[in-house]
Design a protein around this motif. Structure first.
Motif, PDB file in Angstrom:
ATOM      1  N   ALA A  10       6.964 -13.183 -11.139  1.00 22.44           N
ATOM      2  CA  ALA A  10       7.105 -11.742 -10.964  1.00 22.44           C
ATOM      3  C   ALA A  10       8.070 -11.139 -11.969  1.00 22.44           C
ATOM      4  CB  ALA A  10       7.605 -11.450  -9.556  1.00 22.44           C
ATOM      5  N   PRO A  11       7.774  -9.928 -12.421  1.00 17.43           N
ATOM      6  CA  PRO A  11       8.765  -9.197 -13.219  1.00 17.43           C
ATOM      7  C   PRO A  11       9.927  -8.776 -12.332  1.00 17.43           C
ATOM      8  CG  PRO A  11       6.907  -7.799 -12.694  1.00 17.43           C
ATOM      9  CD  PRO A  11       6.559  -9.169 -12.199  1.00 17.43           C
ATOM     10  N   SER A  12      10.913  -8.080 -12.892  1.00 19.76           N
ATOM     11  CA  SER A  12      12.093  -7.724 -12.117  1.00 19.76           C
ATOM     12  C   SER A  12      11.757  -6.791 -10.964  1.00 19.76           C
ATOM     13  CB  SER A  12      13.138  -7.070 -13.026  1.00 19.76           C
ATOM     14  OG  SER A  12      12.595  -5.903 -13.638  1.00 19.76           O
ATOM     15  N   ARG A  13      10.684  -6.033 -11.105  1.00 23.56           N
ATOM     16  CA  ARG A  13      10.318  -5.109 -10.042  1.00 23.56           C
ATOM     17  C   ARG A  13       8.815  -4.908 -10.027  1.00 23.56           C
ATOM     18  NH1 ARG A  13      13.055   0.861  -9.027  1.00 23.56           N
ATOM     19  NH2 ARG A  13      12.308   1.152  -6.902  1.00 23.56           N
ATOM     20  N   TRP A  14       8.164  -5.407  -8.985  1.00 19.54           N
ATOM     21  CA  TRP A  14       6.744  -5.121  -8.803  1.00 19.54           C
ATOM     22  C   TRP A  14       6.589  -3.719  -8.249  1.00 19.54           C
ATOM     23  CZ3 TRP A  14       5.191 -10.246  -6.004  1.00 19.54           C
ATOM     24  CH2 TRP A  14       4.819 -11.201  -6.970  1.00 19.54           C
ATOM     25  N   TYR A  15       5.540  -3.048  -8.650  1.00 18.67           N
ATOM     26  CA  TYR A  15       5.275  -1.722  -8.099  1.00 18.67           C
ATOM     27  C   TYR A  15       3.780  -1.473  -8.105  1.00 18.67           C
ATOM     28  CZ  TYR A  15       6.813   2.822  -6.466  1.00 18.67           C
ATOM     29  OH  TYR A  15       7.073   3.899  -5.668  1.00 18.67           O
ATOM     30  N   ALA A  16       3.258  -1.104  -6.934  1.00 16.46           N
ATOM     31  CA  ALA A  16       1.832  -0.832  -6.804  1.00 16.46           C
ATOM     32  C   ALA A  16       1.630   0.676  -6.677  1.00 16.46           C
ATOM     33  CB  ALA A  16       1.269  -1.597  -5.611  1.00 16.46           C
ATOM     34  N   MET A  17       0.777   1.121  -5.754  1.00 19.03           N
ATOM     35  CA  MET A  17       0.472   2.548  -5.627  1.00 19.03           C
ATOM     36  C   MET A  17       1.479   3.250  -4.721  1.00 19.03           C
ATOM     37  SD  MET A  17      -3.675   2.698  -5.550  1.00 19.03           S
ATOM     38  CE  MET A  17      -4.633   2.006  -6.912  1.00 19.03           C
ATOM     39  N   HIS A  18       2.609   3.586  -5.318  1.00 19.66           N
ATOM     40  CA  HIS A  18       3.728   4.228  -4.628  1.00 19.66           C
ATOM     41  C   HIS A  18       4.324   3.349  -3.540  1.00 19.66           C
ATOM     42  CE1 HIS A  18       4.143   7.769  -6.935  1.00 19.66           C
ATOM     43  NE2 HIS A  18       4.672   8.512  -5.988  1.00 19.66           N
ATOM     44  N   GLU A  28      -9.884  -1.583   2.629  1.00 15.45           N
ATOM     45  CA  GLU A  28     -10.013  -1.846   1.197  1.00 15.45           C
ATOM     46  C   GLU A  28      -9.011  -1.020   0.395  1.00 15.45           C
ATOM     47  OE1 GLU A  28     -12.411  -0.975   3.232  1.00 15.45           O
ATOM     48  OE2 GLU A  28     -13.730  -2.731   3.341  1.00 15.45           O
ATOM     49  N   THR A  29      -8.750   0.200   0.853  1.00 14.76           N
ATOM     50  CA  THR A  29      -7.767   1.055   0.180  1.00 14.76           C
ATOM     51  C   THR A  29      -6.379   0.448   0.294  1.00 14.76           C
ATOM     52  OG1 THR A  29      -9.064   3.049   0.603  1.00 14.76           O
ATOM     53  CG2 THR A  29      -6.726   3.344   0.137  1.00 14.76           C
ATOM     54  N   VAL A  30      -6.028  -0.017   1.486  1.00 14.94           N
ATOM     55  CA  VAL A  30      -4.727  -0.640   1.705  1.00 14.94           C
ATOM     56  C   VAL A  30      -4.551  -1.834   0.784  1.00 14.94           C
ATOM     57  CG1 VAL A  30      -3.316  -1.928   3.366  1.00 14.94           C
ATOM     58  CG2 VAL A  30      -4.505   0.156   4.084  1.00 14.94           C
ATOM     59  N   GLU A  31      -5.559  -2.676   0.723  1.00 17.95           N
ATOM     60  CA  GLU A  31      -5.460  -3.883  -0.094  1.00 17.95           C
ATOM     61  C   GLU A  31      -5.330  -3.546  -1.579  1.00 17.95           C
ATOM     62  OE1 GLU A  31      -9.008  -5.774   1.172  1.00 17.95           O
ATOM     63  OE2 GLU A  31      -8.233  -6.192   3.185  1.00 17.95           O
ATOM     64  N   GLU A  32      -6.104  -2.586  -2.052  1.00 19.79           N
ATOM     65  CA  GLU A  32      -6.037  -2.198  -3.460  1.00 19.79           C
ATOM     66  C   GLU A  32      -4.688  -1.558  -3.793  1.00 19.79           C
ATOM     67  OE1 GLU A  32      -8.280   0.707  -6.729  1.00 19.79           O
ATOM     68  OE2 GLU A  32      -8.914   0.719  -4.631  1.00 19.79           O
ATOM     69  N   ALA A  33      -4.179  -0.757  -2.863  1.00 13.50           N
ATOM     70  CA  ALA A  33      -2.938  -0.022  -3.107  1.00 13.50           C
ATOM     71  C   ALA A  33      -1.716  -0.925  -3.149  1.00 13.50           C
ATOM     72  CB  ALA A  33      -2.742   1.040  -2.038  1.00 13.50           C
ATOM     73  N   LEU A  34      -1.823  -2.145  -2.643  1.00 13.46           N
ATOM     74  CA  LEU A  34      -0.687  -3.058  -2.593  1.00 13.46           C
ATOM     75  C   LEU A  34      -0.769  -4.147  -3.652  1.00 13.46           C
ATOM     76  CD1 LEU A  34      -0.216  -3.383   1.269  1.00 13.46           C
ATOM     77  CD2 LEU A  34       1.095  -1.986  -0.337  1.00 13.46           C
ATOM     78  N   VAL A  35      -1.541  -3.913  -4.699  1.00 19.86           N
ATOM     79  CA  VAL A  35      -1.633  -4.860  -5.814  1.00 19.86           C
ATOM     80  C   VAL A  35      -0.993  -4.222  -7.044  1.00 19.86           C
ATOM     81  CG1 VAL A  35      -3.159  -6.131  -7.365  1.00 19.86           C
ATOM     82  CG2 VAL A  35      -3.713  -5.960  -4.929  1.00 19.86           C
ATOM     83  N   ASP A  36       0.066  -4.861  -7.556  1.00  9.26           N
ATOM     84  CA  ASP A  36       0.670  -4.389  -8.796  1.00  9.26           C
ATOM     85  C   ASP A  36      -0.277  -4.721  -9.941  1.00  9.26           C
ATOM     86  OD1 ASP A  36       2.173  -4.715 -11.352  1.00  9.26           O
ATOM     87  OD2 ASP A  36       3.855  -4.078 -10.125  1.00  9.26           O
ATOM     88  N   LEU A  82       0.125   8.192 -12.405  1.00 11.17           N
ATOM     89  CA  LEU A  82       1.142   8.832 -11.565  1.00 11.17           C
ATOM     90  C   LEU A  82       1.475   7.956 -10.370  1.00 11.17           C
ATOM     91  CD1 LEU A  82       0.010  12.589 -11.279  1.00 11.17           C
ATOM     92  CD2 LEU A  82       1.813  11.653 -12.750  1.00 11.17           C
ATOM     93  N   ILE A  83       0.457   7.464  -9.697  1.00 11.33           N
ATOM     94  CA  ILE A  83       0.677   6.763  -8.430  1.00 11.33           C
ATOM     95  C   ILE A  83       1.280   5.374  -8.632  1.00 11.33           C
ATOM     96  CG2 ILE A  83      -1.561   5.595  -8.106  1.00 11.33           C
ATOM     97  CD1 ILE A  83      -1.566   6.693  -5.243  1.00 11.33           C
ATOM     98  N   THR A  84       1.173   4.836  -9.861  1.00 11.76           N
ATOM     99  CA  THR A  84       1.784   3.540 -10.169  1.00 11.76           C
ATOM    100  C   THR A  84       3.007   3.682 -11.080  1.00 11.76           C
ATOM    101  OG1 THR A  84       0.268   3.209 -12.033  1.00 11.76           O
ATOM    102  CG2 THR A  84      -0.391   2.268  -9.911  1.00 11.76           C
ATOM    103  N   HIS A  85       3.488   4.892 -11.285  1.00 12.77           N
ATOM    104  CA  HIS A  85       4.662   5.160 -12.124  1.00 12.77           C
ATOM    105  C   HIS A  85       4.478   4.612 -13.544  1.00 12.77           C
ATOM    106  CE1 HIS A  85       7.405   6.944  -9.166  1.00 12.77           C
ATOM    107  NE2 HIS A  85       6.923   6.083  -8.291  1.00 12.77           N
ATOM    108  N   ARG A  86       3.349   4.896 -14.113  1.00 11.60           N
ATOM    109  CA  ARG A  86       3.082   4.471 -15.487  1.00 11.60           C
ATOM    110  C   ARG A  86       2.597   5.639 -16.348  1.00 11.60           C
ATOM    111  NH1 ARG A  86       2.512   0.119 -12.090  1.00 11.60           N
ATOM    112  NH2 ARG A  86       3.219  -1.893 -12.923  1.00 11.60           N
ATOM    113  N   SER A  87       3.112   6.820 -16.030  1.00  8.41           N
ATOM    114  CA  SER A  87       2.703   8.034 -16.732  1.00  8.41           C
ATOM    115  C   SER A  87       3.488   8.275 -18.014  1.00  8.41           C
ATOM    116  CB  SER A  87       2.882   9.243 -15.823  1.00  8.41           C
ATOM    117  OG  SER A  87       4.268   9.471 -15.606  1.00  8.41           O
ATOM    118  N   GLY A  88       4.668   7.679 -18.112  1.00 10.22           N
ATOM    119  CA  GLY A  88       5.550   7.948 -19.234  1.00 10.22           C
ATOM    120  C   GLY A  88       6.689   8.882 -18.904  1.00 10.22           C
TER     121      GLY A  88
END
Length: 290
Positions: free
Chosen positions: A221-229, A204-212, A46-52
């Motif tokens: 890079a792909p056309s659009r990187w997306y990490a945790m929202h 550590e949360t900030v760093e993890e959340a900003l990694v696609d 959900l948080i990375t928009h990979r739910s389908g």
């Protein structure tokens, strides 16, 4: 969307949400869904928009439900369009479902949790989770416009009208100022540290959340990187740096943080289908050398 993503991460830090747990752990509608893919979706997806789930894929009657939980339950019953985890697809349903998880775990409405755990600690006093034409700040809310074919514009919403939904949608129901948006981005650029050395969100949360999770292993890079929202616009310029990150909105808005230069770009047009936002992103990246 970054705000509800932050809310979920705050609960994850406390051990109350497991990012790799099925959404059904927290929402009975997903757990009991006859659509098997719904039962397989994890909070991380959900948080990375990979739910389908797909954008514009709200079931009939979604907006007319009496609460966020009831609306999300409709989506869970129907299930995602694609198999969870197989692709990135940006969808408001992910943000709404994430908000329903926050509500279930926190035991309070998502709007109340956002106010207590995000708006108040960051002193975002000019950001609001609800709107009525009678509120004292209503006159400062601009109208919104949309274009038909790029040839003409029409006003499709104005602050004399009440907010259309009967419940708070974490996908985009905040009203706020450019200054508050910048304060929120600054807190993330500072790796969750607030004035007075108060650690609001773990570094550590900030760093993890900003990694696609895909881009990290597949450059260029792909056309659009997306990490945790968060959207990611450029990778870090150093091994210990943060990427250029932020988020755009459907009404021609952009909040963009460039940590290496300690710079923030806020661009607000209140106009739907505005391609100028992409030009602003490219110009900012060029201007600040990212």
């Amino acid at each position: 969307k970054p705000v509800i993503g932050t809310a979920a991460l705050l609960l994850a830090e406390e051990g109350r949400i497991g990012l790799d747990e099925p959404v059904g752990t927290y929402l009975a509608a997903f757990r009991a869904s006859r659509a098997r893919p719904s039962r397989d979706i994890t909070v991380r997806q959900l948080i990375t928009h990979r739910s389908g789930f797909v954008q514009g894929g709200e079931p009939a009657g979604y907006a007319e439900q009496g609460s966020l939980a009831e609306a999300v339950a409709l989506a869970a019953a129907r299930g995602p369009t694609y198999e969870p985890g197989t692709r990135f697809i940006y969808s408001n349903l992910n943000s709404d479902a994430l908000g329903a998880v926050v509500e279930s775990v926190a035991g309070v409405p998502a709007a109340a949790f956002i106010e207590e755990r995000i708006l108040e600690p960051l002193q975002l006093s000019d950001t609001h989770t609800s709107f009525r034409p009678s509120v004292e700040w209503a006159g400062r809310v601009p109208s919104s416009y949309r274009s038909w074919g790029g040839t003409s514009w029409e006003r499709w919403w104005n602050p004399a009208r009440p907010h259309e939904a009967g419940w708070f949608s974490p996908a985009g129901d905040l009203f706020g100022s450019a200054y508050d948006y910048a304060r929120f981005l600054q807190a993330w650029m500072d790796r969750g540290s607030l004035a007075g050395d108060h650690q609001w969100l773990a570094a550590e949360t900030v760093e993890e959340a900003l990694v696609d999770p895909v881009a990290a292993d597949s450059l260029p890079a792909p056309s659009r990187w997306y990490a945790m929202h968060w959207e990611i616009y450029a990778p870090p310029t150093s091994p210990i740096g943060l990427p250029v990150f932020g988020h755009r909105g459907a009404t021609g808005t952009l909040g963009m943080a460039i940590p290496a230069q300690n710079a923030i770009v806020i661009y607000l047009t209140n106009s739907n289908e505005n391609e100028v936002v992409d030009e602003v992103i490219d110009a900012a990246l060029e201007m600040f050398g990212s």
